[in-house]
Design a protein around this motif. Sequence first.
Motif, PDB file in Angstrom:
ATOM      1  N   LYS A 121       0.714  -1.271   0.045  1.00 15.39           N
ATOM      2  CA  LYS A 121       0.060   0.058  -0.111  1.00 15.39           C
ATOM      3  C   LYS A 121       0.842   1.272   0.018  1.00 15.39           C
ATOM      4  O   LYS A 121       0.420   2.198  -0.575  1.00 15.39           O
ATOM      5  N   GLY A 123       3.497   1.627  -1.596  1.00 19.57           N
ATOM      6  CA  GLY A 123       4.090   1.715  -2.984  1.00 19.57           C
ATOM      7  C   GLY A 123       5.499   0.971  -3.156  1.00 19.57           C
ATOM      8  O   GLY A 123       5.831   1.175  -4.205  1.00 19.57           O
ATOM      9  N   THR A 125       7.275  -2.657  -4.191  1.00 22.05           N
ATOM     10  CA  THR A 125       7.046  -3.752  -4.848  1.00 22.05           C
ATOM     11  C   THR A 125       7.860  -4.976  -4.164  1.00 22.05           C
ATOM     12  O   THR A 125       9.015  -4.889  -3.950  1.00 22.05           O
TER      13      THR A 125
END
Length: 144
Positions: A121, A123, A125
């Motif tokens: 959430k 951002g 990865t």
Amino acid sequence: MIQYSASDRLNFKEYYDFLKRTDLGSQYPKENLEERVTKLLQNCSLSITARNEDNLLIGIGFGLTDFAYFLFITDLAVDRRYVGKGIGSKMMTLLLDEAGGKDDITVVTLSNEEAYNFYEKAGLTRDDGLFWKSCEVWTEHVVE
């Protein structure tokens, strides 16, 4: 009312008490805990704290950074009683701002599965290309 600080240095006793109230307490090895955590508290290049209206430590964010390109978040935790109130997200923003800005800093962290959703959430990865080696002296335990 939550107070955030980028200049609040902690001592072992206060941090140890905080660890009892978070899930982070199971992520430190048992060996030489006080000595190693004291070094962490003295030497991390970036430290963000959150305190409640009674000045109780309720959140921490620690990182290692060059303040130009990279930020490795070593610890990010919130007191269990305050989870879900946006404190972790605010500390993530402050860590990025202090390290050099969200658009200029590459962020890396190691996470347990329970925090995957939080980091996604935020951002970040998940990537299978991360390489790491754990220290040899590491007995799992929970700070109680």
